[in-house]
Structure formats: structure tokens, C-alpha cells
Design a protein around this motif. Sequence first.
Motif, PDB file in Angstrom:
ATOM      1  N   GLY A   1       0.793  -1.223   0.000  1.00 22.13           N
ATOM      2  CA  GLY A   1       0.000   0.000   0.000  1.00 22.13           C
ATOM      3  C   GLY A   1       0.826   1.273   0.000  1.00 22.13           C
ATOM      4  N   GLY A   2       2.068   1.203  -0.451  1.00 23.92           N
ATOM      5  CA  GLY A   2       2.916   2.393  -0.513  1.00 23.92           C
ATOM      6  C   GLY A   2       2.877   3.028  -1.887  1.00 23.92           C
ATOM      7  N   ARG A   3       3.762   3.992  -2.087  1.00 25.52           N
ATOM      8  CA  ARG A   3       3.852   4.675  -3.375  1.00 25.52           C
ATOM      9  C   ARG A   3       5.287   4.606  -3.872  1.00 25.52           C
ATOM     10  NH1 ARG A   3       1.949   8.419  -0.159  1.00 25.52           N
ATOM     11  NH2 ARG A   3      -0.255   8.367   0.130  1.00 25.52           N
ATOM     12  N   LEU A   4       5.444   4.346  -5.151  1.00 27.40           N
ATOM     13  CA  LEU A   4       6.757   4.358  -5.781  1.00 27.40           C
ATOM     14  C   LEU A   4       6.773   5.509  -6.766  1.00 27.40           C
ATOM     15  CD1 LEU A   4       9.522   3.066  -6.318  1.00 27.40           C
ATOM     16  CD2 LEU A   4       8.438   1.666  -8.060  1.00 27.40           C
ATOM     17  N   PHE A   5       7.662   6.462  -6.537  1.00 29.82           N
ATOM     18  CA  PHE A   5       7.831   7.592  -7.430  1.00 29.82           C
ATOM     19  C   PHE A   5       9.091   7.367  -8.244  1.00 29.82           C
ATOM     20  CE2 PHE A   5       5.476   9.384  -3.840  1.00 29.82           C
ATOM     21  CZ  PHE A   5       4.412   9.956  -4.499  1.00 29.82           C
ATOM     22  N   ILE A   6       9.008   7.581  -9.538  1.00 26.61           N
ATOM     23  CA  ILE A   6      10.147   7.391 -10.432  1.00 26.61           C
ATOM     24  C   ILE A   6      10.484   8.743 -11.045  1.00 26.61           C
ATOM     25  CG2 ILE A   6      11.014   6.177 -12.457  1.00 26.61           C
ATOM     26  CD1 ILE A   6       8.755   4.068 -11.776  1.00 26.61           C
ATOM     27  N   ALA A   7      11.656   9.254 -10.669  1.00 27.73           N
ATOM     28  CA  ALA A   7      12.098  10.545 -11.197  1.00 27.73           C
ATOM     29  C   ALA A   7      12.606  10.355 -12.619  1.00 27.73           C
ATOM     30  CB  ALA A   7      13.201  11.129 -10.313  1.00 27.73           C
ATOM     31  N   ASP A   8      12.256  11.254 -13.485  1.00 24.88           N
ATOM     32  CA  ASP A   8      12.684  11.218 -14.873  1.00 24.88           C
ATOM     33  C   ASP A   8      14.210  11.192 -14.944  1.00 24.88           C
ATOM     34  OD1 ASP A   8      11.959  11.647 -17.791  1.00 24.88           O
ATOM     35  OD2 ASP A   8      13.299  13.341 -17.435  1.00 24.88           O
ATOM     36  N   ARG A   9      14.771  10.485 -15.916  1.00 26.29           N
ATOM     37  CA  ARG A   9      16.231  10.357 -15.997  1.00 26.29           C
ATOM     38  C   ARG A   9      16.924  11.684 -16.275  1.00 26.29           C
ATOM     39  NH1 ARG A   9      17.383   6.375 -20.896  1.00 26.29           N
ATOM     40  NH2 ARG A   9      16.090   5.165 -19.514  1.00 26.29           N
ATOM     41  N   TRP A  10      16.208  12.674 -16.754  1.00 33.34           N
ATOM     42  CA  TRP A  10      16.824  13.971 -17.036  1.00 33.34           C
ATOM     43  C   TRP A  10      16.651  14.954 -15.891  1.00 33.34           C
ATOM     44  CZ3 TRP A  10      19.971  12.851 -20.572  1.00 33.34           C
ATOM     45  CH2 TRP A  10      19.629  11.967 -21.591  1.00 33.34           C
ATOM     46  N   TYR A  11      16.006  14.553 -14.822  1.00 36.21           N
ATOM     47  CA  TYR A  11      15.843  15.435 -13.660  1.00 36.21           C
ATOM     48  C   TYR A  11      17.216  15.653 -13.014  1.00 36.21           C
ATOM     49  CZ  TYR A  11      14.471  17.248  -9.144  1.00 36.21           C
ATOM     50  OH  TYR A  11      14.349  18.032  -8.028  1.00 36.21           O
ATOM     51  N   PRO A  12      17.646  16.909 -12.829  1.00 33.60           N
ATOM     52  CA  PRO A  12      19.002  17.178 -12.327  1.00 33.60           C
ATOM     53  C   PRO A  12      19.104  17.083 -10.801  1.00 33.60           C
ATOM     54  CG  PRO A  12      17.906  19.233 -12.813  1.00 33.60           C
ATOM     55  CD  PRO A  12      16.957  18.136 -13.217  1.00 33.60           C
TER      56      PRO A  12
ATOM     57  N   PRO B   1      -2.896   0.628   6.207  1.00 34.80           N
ATOM     58  CA  PRO B   1      -3.123   1.345   4.951  1.00 34.80           C
ATOM     59  C   PRO B   1      -2.463   2.718   5.014  1.00 34.80           C
ATOM     60  CG  PRO B   1      -5.185   0.517   5.872  1.00 34.80           C
ATOM     61  CD  PRO B   1      -4.126   0.266   6.880  1.00 34.80           C
ATOM     62  N   GLN B   2      -1.821   3.117   3.897  1.00 36.53           N
ATOM     63  CA  GLN B   2      -1.094   4.374   3.919  1.00 36.53           C
ATOM     64  C   GLN B   2      -1.388   5.253   2.728  1.00 36.53           C
ATOM     65  OE1 GLN B   2       2.966   3.304   4.383  1.00 36.53           O
ATOM     66  NE2 GLN B   2       2.554   2.080   6.178  1.00 36.53           N
ATOM     67  N   GLY B   3      -2.383   4.973   1.978  1.00 34.49           N
ATOM     68  CA  GLY B   3      -2.707   5.848   0.855  1.00 34.49           C
ATOM     69  C   GLY B   3      -2.803   5.098  -0.443  1.00 34.49           C
ATOM     70  N   GLU B   4      -2.949   5.858  -1.501  1.00 34.06           N
ATOM     71  CA  GLU B   4      -3.132   5.293  -2.820  1.00 34.06           C
ATOM     72  C   GLU B   4      -1.877   4.578  -3.314  1.00 34.06           C
ATOM     73  OE1 GLU B   4      -4.023   8.370  -5.573  1.00 34.06           O
ATOM     74  OE2 GLU B   4      -4.020   7.045  -7.284  1.00 34.06           O
ATOM     75  N   THR B   5      -2.051   3.445  -3.945  1.00 31.55           N
ATOM     76  CA  THR B   5      -0.930   2.721  -4.528  1.00 31.55           C
ATOM     77  C   THR B   5      -0.751   3.179  -5.960  1.00 31.55           C
ATOM     78  OG1 THR B   5      -1.457   0.819  -3.188  1.00 31.55           O
ATOM     79  CG2 THR B   5      -0.061   0.439  -5.086  1.00 31.55           C
TER      80      THR B   5
END
Length: 157
Positions: free
Chosen positions: A43-54, A144-148
Motif C-alpha cells: 500500500g505504498g507509493r513508488l515515485f520514479i524521477a525522470d532520468r533527465w531530472y538534475p 493502509p497508507q494511501g493510494e498505490t
Amino acid sequence: RAIVVEDLNVAGMLRNRRLARHIADASFGELRRQLTYKTQWNGGRLFIADRWYPSSKTCSGCGAVKTKLALSERTYTCQTCGLTIDRDHNAALNLAALAAEYDTAGSGPVAARGADQKTRVRGQVAVKREPGTATVGQTGTVSPQGETTDRVLTRVH
């Protein structure tokens, strides 16, 4: 809980003869697959930073972005505000801030895992169970911790 990872150009990194074996041993693809699976399961969140994010080139104090930052520079020094910090710690702070911008805490319940109903076996029925509702002593459950969600994070400067 939220986890932030960077989308890296692994194929390009494997072309570096000095690093190729170590990068292949790290199994970045498998690590990302496992993180995706585990965050959805718990129930966690995975954030994926764009490869060009500095993330390494941006000052975590004032937000100024360097045009060039050599890999050999292990300490980040901001020319604008004078902040001096470990390069990796600076990038981690920037990624945490980026995820905080996109975090949607409280946006709704987490979808439960499991079956609504299975074929009866000796009178028992499998029932859908919300995360964190196990009895005391049972492992592998979290509240529960939020939206997946899996999100690719980008920010235009």
C-alpha cells in the motif's frame, strides 16, 4: 510510505567498461521490479524521477542548478548560496522534495489484495482482507497508507 528512485540509463552505463560488471551485478531492473511489487503489495507509493531530472546538479538549499558537475566531484558546493554538502545526500534531498510535490496523501483507500471468494474447502471461505487487519503476531502486514501508484516525476524549470 513513499519510495523515490531515479530512472537511469542502464544500457548507457553498461557501455563503460570500468563500471559494466558492477552495474550488471547490481541488477537495477530487478531492484525496480521488486520495489514496484512490494510498494503495491504494502500500500505504498513508488515515485520514479525522470532520468533527465538534475537531482545531483540542483542545490537542495536554494534551487540553483549547475550546468556541469563531474562525477569525480563528490561534494556539492553551490555557487549561489554557498551550501556545501555530500553530492549523494544533496540528490536524496532533491528527490524527496520532488516526491513531496507530487504526493497525494489521503486521496482514498488502498485497494485490498486477495480474493473476494474462493471455492469452499471444508466450509472455509477466503475473504478479501484490508492491509493491516491481521491478528497480533502475524507478519507481512502494514497499515493502509494511501493510494498505490507508480508515477514518473518530471519538473520543468
